[in-house]
Design an enzyme around this catalytic site. Sequence first.
Site, PDB file in Angstrom:
ATOM      1  N   TRP A  99       6.541  65.565  72.174  1.00  0.00           N
ATOM      2  CA  TRP A  99       6.660  66.934  72.679  1.00  0.00           C
ATOM      3  C   TRP A  99       5.561  67.851  72.156  1.00  0.00           C
ATOM      4  O   TRP A  99       5.363  68.933  72.694  1.00  0.00           O
ATOM      5  CB  TRP A  99       8.019  67.531  72.300  1.00  0.00           C
ATOM      6  CG  TRP A  99       8.388  67.389  70.851  1.00  0.00           C
ATOM      7  CD1 TRP A  99       9.216  66.452  70.304  1.00  0.00           C
ATOM      8  CD2 TRP A  99       7.940  68.197  69.759  1.00  0.00           C
ATOM      9  NE1 TRP A  99       9.302  66.630  68.939  1.00  0.00           N
ATOM     10  CE2 TRP A  99       8.537  67.692  68.578  1.00  0.00           C
ATOM     11  CE3 TRP A  99       7.088  69.304  69.660  1.00  0.00           C
ATOM     12  CZ2 TRP A  99       8.309  68.247  67.322  1.00  0.00           C
ATOM     13  CZ3 TRP A  99       6.854  69.860  68.413  1.00  0.00           C
ATOM     14  CH2 TRP A  99       7.468  69.343  67.252  1.00  0.00           C
ATOM     15  N   ASN A 100       4.827  67.466  71.109  1.00  0.00           N
ATOM     16  CA  ASN A 100       3.900  68.426  70.509  1.00  0.00           C
ATOM     17  C   ASN A 100       2.577  68.546  71.268  1.00  0.00           C
ATOM     18  O   ASN A 100       1.965  69.599  71.270  1.00  0.00           O
ATOM     19  CB  ASN A 100       3.656  68.104  69.034  1.00  0.00           C
ATOM     20  CG  ASN A 100       3.163  66.691  68.808  1.00  0.00           C
ATOM     21  OD1 ASN A 100       3.350  65.798  69.633  1.00  0.00           O
ATOM     22  ND2 ASN A 100       2.531  66.466  67.671  1.00  0.00           N
ATOM     23  N   LYS A 137       7.457  57.791  79.820  1.00  0.00           N
ATOM     24  CA  LYS A 137       8.727  58.386  79.404  1.00  0.00           C
ATOM     25  C   LYS A 137       8.390  59.477  78.393  1.00  0.00           C
ATOM     26  O   LYS A 137       8.121  59.197  77.229  1.00  0.00           O
ATOM     27  CB  LYS A 137       9.651  57.327  78.808  1.00  0.00           C
ATOM     28  CG  LYS A 137      11.118  57.813  78.665  1.00  0.00           C
ATOM     29  CD  LYS A 137      11.274  58.697  77.450  1.00  0.00           C
ATOM     30  CE  LYS A 137      12.656  59.275  77.313  1.00  0.00           C
ATOM     31  NZ  LYS A 137      12.756  60.272  76.227  1.00  0.00           N
ATOM     32  N   PRO A 138       8.413  60.757  78.812  1.00  0.00           N
ATOM     33  CA  PRO A 138       8.081  61.838  77.889  1.00  0.00           C
ATOM     34  C   PRO A 138       9.281  62.226  77.026  1.00  0.00           C
ATOM     35  O   PRO A 138      10.427  61.911  77.346  1.00  0.00           O
ATOM     36  CB  PRO A 138       7.691  62.986  78.822  1.00  0.00           C
ATOM     37  CG  PRO A 138       8.443  62.718  80.086  1.00  0.00           C
ATOM     38  CD  PRO A 138       8.617  61.231  80.184  1.00  0.00           C
ATOM     39  N   GLU A 146      12.251  64.326  75.641  1.00  0.00           N
ATOM     40  CA  GLU A 146      13.193  65.188  76.358  1.00  0.00           C
ATOM     41  C   GLU A 146      12.999  66.662  76.010  1.00  0.00           C
ATOM     42  O   GLU A 146      13.480  67.539  76.746  1.00  0.00           O
ATOM     43  CB  GLU A 146      14.637  64.765  76.092  1.00  0.00           C
ATOM     44  CG  GLU A 146      15.041  64.708  74.644  1.00  0.00           C
ATOM     45  CD  GLU A 146      14.862  63.319  74.046  1.00  0.00           C
ATOM     46  OE1 GLU A 146      15.740  62.905  73.280  1.00  0.00           O
ATOM     47  OE2 GLU A 146      13.841  62.656  74.340  1.00  0.00           O
ATOM     48  N   THR A 179      11.885  56.293  65.169  1.00  0.00           N
ATOM     49  CA  THR A 179      11.832  55.801  66.554  1.00  0.00           C
ATOM     50  C   THR A 179      10.882  54.620  66.661  1.00  0.00           C
ATOM     51  O   THR A 179      11.166  53.642  67.365  1.00  0.00           O
ATOM     52  CB  THR A 179      11.379  56.931  67.487  1.00  0.00           C
ATOM     53  OG1 THR A 179      12.295  58.020  67.387  1.00  0.00           O
ATOM     54  CG2 THR A 179      11.314  56.449  68.932  1.00  0.00           C
ATOM     55  N   LEU A 214       8.264  39.971  72.321  1.00  0.00           N
ATOM     56  CA  LEU A 214       6.881  39.562  72.059  1.00  0.00           C
ATOM     57  C   LEU A 214       5.887  40.342  72.917  1.00  0.00           C
ATOM     58  O   LEU A 214       4.930  39.798  73.472  1.00  0.00           O
ATOM     59  CB  LEU A 214       6.702  38.054  72.255  1.00  0.00           C
ATOM     60  CG  LEU A 214       7.538  37.166  71.328  1.00  0.00           C
ATOM     61  CD1 LEU A 214       7.300  35.691  71.644  1.00  0.00           C
ATOM     62  CD2 LEU A 214       7.226  37.460  69.869  1.00  0.00           C
ATOM     63  N   GLU A 252       1.750  55.268  67.064  1.00  0.00           N
ATOM     64  CA  GLU A 252       1.160  56.409  66.366  1.00  0.00           C
ATOM     65  C   GLU A 252       2.330  57.256  65.899  1.00  0.00           C
ATOM     66  O   GLU A 252       2.978  57.941  66.686  1.00  0.00           O
ATOM     67  CB  GLU A 252       0.230  57.175  67.307  1.00  0.00           C
ATOM     68  CG  GLU A 252      -0.872  57.923  66.569  1.00  0.00           C
ATOM     69  CD  GLU A 252      -0.503  59.342  66.235  1.00  0.00           C
ATOM     70  OE1 GLU A 252       0.523  59.534  65.545  1.00  0.00           O
ATOM     71  OE2 GLU A 252      -1.225  60.260  66.648  1.00  0.00           O
ATOM     72  N   GLY A 296       4.533  59.015  62.112  1.00  0.00           N
ATOM     73  CA  GLY A 296       4.517  60.198  61.271  1.00  0.00           C
ATOM     74  C   GLY A 296       3.375  60.219  60.274  1.00  0.00           C
ATOM     75  O   GLY A 296       2.597  59.272  60.144  1.00  0.00           O
ATOM     76  N   CYS A 349       0.901  65.270  63.853  1.00  0.00           N
ATOM     77  CA  CYS A 349       1.044  64.150  62.926  1.00  0.00           C
ATOM     78  C   CYS A 349      -0.017  64.171  61.841  1.00  0.00           C
ATOM     79  O   CYS A 349       0.139  63.514  60.808  1.00  0.00           O
ATOM     80  CB  CYS A 349       1.003  62.831  63.690  1.00  0.00           C
ATOM     81  SG  CYS A 349      -0.379  62.706  64.834  1.00  0.00           S
ATOM     82  N   GLY A 358       2.103  53.844  61.384  1.00  0.00           N
ATOM     83  CA  GLY A 358       1.967  53.035  62.583  1.00  0.00           C
ATOM     84  C   GLY A 358       0.823  52.053  62.533  1.00  0.00           C
ATOM     85  O   GLY A 358       0.245  51.766  61.488  1.00  0.00           O
ATOM     86  N   GLU A 377      -5.833  54.423  69.108  1.00  0.00           N
ATOM     87  CA  GLU A 377      -6.129  55.193  70.304  1.00  0.00           C
ATOM     88  C   GLU A 377      -7.615  55.540  70.282  1.00  0.00           C
ATOM     89  O   GLU A 377      -8.270  55.458  69.246  1.00  0.00           O
ATOM     90  CB  GLU A 377      -5.304  56.481  70.343  1.00  0.00           C
ATOM     91  CG  GLU A 377      -3.808  56.243  70.471  1.00  0.00           C
ATOM     92  CD  GLU A 377      -3.017  57.540  70.529  1.00  0.00           C
ATOM     93  OE1 GLU A 377      -3.479  58.542  69.946  1.00  0.00           O
ATOM     94  OE2 GLU A 377      -1.942  57.546  71.149  1.00  0.00           O
TER      95      GLU A 377
END
Length: 504
Positions: free
Chosen positions: A159-160, A183-184, A186, A239, A251, A257, A259, A291, A466, A470
């Site tokens: 969301w950020n 899937k963004p 909520e 998550t 698999l 990515e 915290g 993050c 993580g 990217e």
Amino acid sequence: MSNITDAFTQPGTNRGLYYDGAFQKPETDAVISVTNPATAEGFTTVPDATATDVDAAVAAARAAFAGWSALDPIDRARHLRRFADVVGENIPKLAILESIVTGRALKEMNAQMARIPEWIEYFAGIAMGLEGESNIVKGGYVTMTHYEPLGPVALLTPWNHPVLILVKKMGAALAAGNTCVVKPSELAPVSPLVMAALATEAGLPDGVVNVVTGGPQTGAALCAHPDIHYIDLTGGTTTGRKVAAVAGERLVQTTMELGGKTPVLVCQDADLDGAIAGGLFSAFVASGQTCVSGARFIVHHDIYDAFVTGIAARADAITLGDPMADTTQIGPVISKASQDRCKRMIATAKADGAVQVAGASDPNLPAPFDQGFYIRPTVFKDVQPEQELFLEEVFGPVISITPFDTEEEALALANTGTFGLGVSIWSRDIARAHRLSLGIRGGVIWLNDHHRNDPRSVWGGVRDSGFGKENGWDALKAYMTKKSVIVRTAPGHDDWFAGSNRYG
């Protein structure tokens, strides 16, 4: 400028899910409410997609994959450059939409949005230059390699930075020849729906970009879907562990990515004014909700008092208010839960003996912003490494400052805890700065700066922050599989069971 973007900036707009090139009616009438965090008022709703809705979106992505993946990279690049142009045309309205949903100051969103098309353009460009290899190897063989896309992939966005992080993922995924289902979060699901519609408007084939909105059950259904072949998540570490477990069971490769608790090392020879200005930006841009937000400042004893005094004064001067106002410098945090977490951690820091030097006054905003989820930029000094504020992610505008004497002590403090994403080091001695960078745990390290991002700069963390990368070639290749083709060039044939002694 697209009418779609205009429509979604109006309160109450709910067009449904987006897949197969159009807005689609969901299976049920269940919705998720989206709140404007600046006023705590409801802004709109989005569908709470079911597993059946996810199946339909993935089916659309699968149907589109055959044609999209078969395009020559040059032709895919033409599509993506047109998409980048359409996104660029809609940046003013996208910035307004992002500001409404996330609470971030419009001035800040305009600056960030101006760079969004670069990610799409960059990946479109480098995909055209992705070349295979060939080698003549022992025994009369030639090996050839080439890259192939994976299929439908899942992009789970936070969301950020709803648009920025989406295009970082989507640019690489699409340029590689994959189709995607997004899937963004909520909390901020609206602009990804607009981005999917803009992709269709730009001429991308139906089903190449699809979006399913919903809560955790929607994300779980997408990650577990048998026709999802890569999962790219930006979100919290908790998550991330859940998604990684599902992916491991299937698999399926992932990029995570997650915290962070970003250390900012300020050495005794740093440009003090520059370090204070850069530290202020690192800590409080996006209301401290990134993050890589500068979260714990580790400052040399020689300049400690001057640094504390300077950054505290600057923090107390930051203007909070209506995100749409030109004078507003930072907005609220995303939700009441985030506001409550910040307040709890502030209270705990005080109880632990840390000294608050900024942020003691209430925001004191006029209606309707007095109901918003605002937290004043807050600074604590003399924070000890065993205290919660030093170790745990706040994800809000609350920072700690701790002194150090030696480089060894600075590294020990910076490496305390379980995260390893962003780091910044401030020193005019480049040898010292580089030496410290080699000893510190982190995937993205800035020297005399912070938060800088570019599609060519690899981005990602280690440990609880993580894995995977990217940006850059790493991201593009992660969305592909490298195939090896071995060609026999030696004459004749071998017959092992008739007495041949060749093996391998």
